[in-house]
Design an enzyme around this catalytic site. Structure first.
Site, PDB file in Angstrom:
ATOM      1  N   ARG A 122       0.852  -1.196   0.000  1.00 36.50           N
ATOM      2  CA  ARG A 122       0.000   0.000   0.000  1.00 36.50           C
ATOM      3  C   ARG A 122       0.886   1.243   0.000  1.00 36.50           C
ATOM      4  NH1 ARG A 122      -5.440  -1.813   3.375  1.00 36.50           N
ATOM      5  NH2 ARG A 122      -6.423  -2.666   1.524  1.00 36.50           N
ATOM      6  N   ASP A 130      -4.165  -1.824  -6.377  1.00 36.00           N
ATOM      7  CA  ASP A 130      -4.576  -2.346  -5.070  1.00 36.00           C
ATOM      8  C   ASP A 130      -5.938  -3.039  -5.164  1.00 36.00           C
ATOM      9  OD1 ASP A 130      -5.163  -2.851  -2.438  1.00 36.00           O
ATOM     10  OD2 ASP A 130      -4.719  -0.832  -1.719  1.00 36.00           O
ATOM     11  N   TYR A 230      -2.356  -1.736   8.531  1.00 32.26           N
ATOM     12  CA  TYR A 230      -3.291  -2.776   8.944  1.00 32.26           C
ATOM     13  C   TYR A 230      -3.439  -2.780  10.467  1.00 32.26           C
ATOM     14  CZ  TYR A 230      -2.697  -4.650   4.219  1.00 32.26           C
ATOM     15  OH  TYR A 230      -2.670  -4.797   2.863  1.00 32.26           O
TER      16      TYR A 230
END
Length: 378
Positions: A122, A130, A230
């Site tokens: 990312r 993505d 994340y």
């Protein structure tokens, strides 16, 4: 260079890995594109449309991939289905590599370069590639639409001569790409929206969409996000505190959408059977993590469960694929954006740069071996 787009074989998969738009782009790079007959029908794309764009329609999977330098797929193809591709062919798909060592070893043995699109880093350069974001965005939207369809009442507040209809209370658990789109969709439908996530950065995002944020904001919460953006797996102690906070909140909700996933791990359990039992009859839970074990204890993959207290728990598989036409449009663009970086503009041939950070992050197999450091050791 020959690119192949076989039809998906999974019964729940209606998406396709190319569109007429991306076919034209591949032809512009000097590639030949073969599409299996009927591959796009689940996404509303006919063979005639692919042909008009310049693709060659192959009668079956074997004819499609024969002599291919590139294979574009939605889900990881079986190694035996790749018989006939050129040695070292690039296979781009959502590979679902965690815990799949035998499948990865078979791909390595097939002498292909398998690229897991969901491992795309990312970073700014890779935003157009993505697939997690493009597909999760649609899943978050569809989750709220599915919830509204199952919910037996109106979502927005309505003031009528016969009385006022209160707005539905909607709780979004997990504020990644899917969660943010779920919040936005629920707000557009007129719901009273709250949301929760363990990552502190999401609080501002939730509030910017007009929803209220709910979380145990302690020291562990402040450190709950990885460098890649994340969520970290939280301690048992934090999970207990968060569960206590959300338990009373869930009891008052009409619709709950859960989206929490941790890469490479089972989905965290967010909603217990006791929490479900506390909800009002007619309430709806949509579990977007059901394919990874589920965020809700009572969710079942591919089913809509109705509990003893008449709460519906929606566990649809492949939720992004329930919007197959739009999902395919975005996914095909993701594939093209990545593959374009691996095509030599002068020779118009596949040229993979092993030092490219995108290749390092996504390439699972090469030269007959599993080469990705996260999976080679297995």
């Amino acid at each position: 260079m020959r690119s192949a787009v076989p039809a998906e074989t999974d019964a729940h998969e209606a998406r396709v890995a190319a569109t007429p738009e991306t076919v034209k782009k591949f032809l512009g790079l000097g590639a030949e594109v073969a599409v299996q007959a009927g591959a796009g029908l689940g996404s509303g794309v006919t063979d005639a449309e692919f042909e008009k764009a310049g693709a060659k329609i192959a009668p079956d999977a074997a004819a499609t991939i024969a002599g291919a330098d590139v294979v574009l797929a939605v889900r990881r193809p079986a190694a035996e289905a790749l018989a006939g591709v050129n040695p070292g062919a690039a296979v781009l798909a959502i590979m679902d590599p965690y815990g799949q060592h035998e499948a990865l070893a078979a791909l390595a043995k097939a002498n292909v370069q398998a690229f897991a699109m969901e491992l795309m880093p990312r970073i700014t350069r890779a935003q157009a590639m993505d697939v997690l974001s493009s597909q999760a965005n649609l899943a978050g939207y569809r989750a709220v639409i599915d919830a509204a369809a199952e919910y037996g009442r109106a979502i927005p507040m309505m003031m009528t001569a016969a009385g006022t209809v209160p707005a539905a209370k909607i709780f979004i658990m997990g504020v990644g790409v899917a969660g943010l789109q779920a919040i936005a969709t629920a707000r557009r439908l007129g719901g009273m929206v709250t949301a929760t996530d363990v990552r502190p950065a999401t609080k501002e995002q939730v509030e910017s969409l007009g929803a209220k944020f709910l979380a145990v904001e302690d020291e562990e919460f402040k450190q709950a996000q990885t460098a890649g953006g994340y969520a970290r797996e939280m301690s048992k102690e934090y999970q207990a505190k968060q569960a206590a906070l959300t338990a009373s909140h869930i009891a008052k909700q009409d619709i709950v959408v859960t989206t929490a996933l941790i890469p490479g791990r089972p989905a965290p359990r967010l909603i217990s059977a006791e929490m479900v039992a506390s909800m009002r009859p007619g309430s709806v839970i949509v579990d977007l993590a059901v394919e990874r074990g589920g965020n809700c204890e009572l969710a079942k993959p591919g089913e809509v469960v109705v509990t003893a207290n008449h709460v519906k728990i929606v566990g649809h598989l492949n939720v992004a694929g329930r919007l197959a036409a739009t999902a395919s449009q975005l996914y095909a663009k993701n594939l093209f954006a990545f593959l374009e970086t691996m095509i030599d503009k002068e020779s118009k041939a596949l040229k993979v740069d092993g030092e490219d950070e995108l290749v390092k992050a996504t390439r699972l197999t090469d030269g007959g071996a599993i080469v990705h450091p996260n999976f080679a050791a297995a």
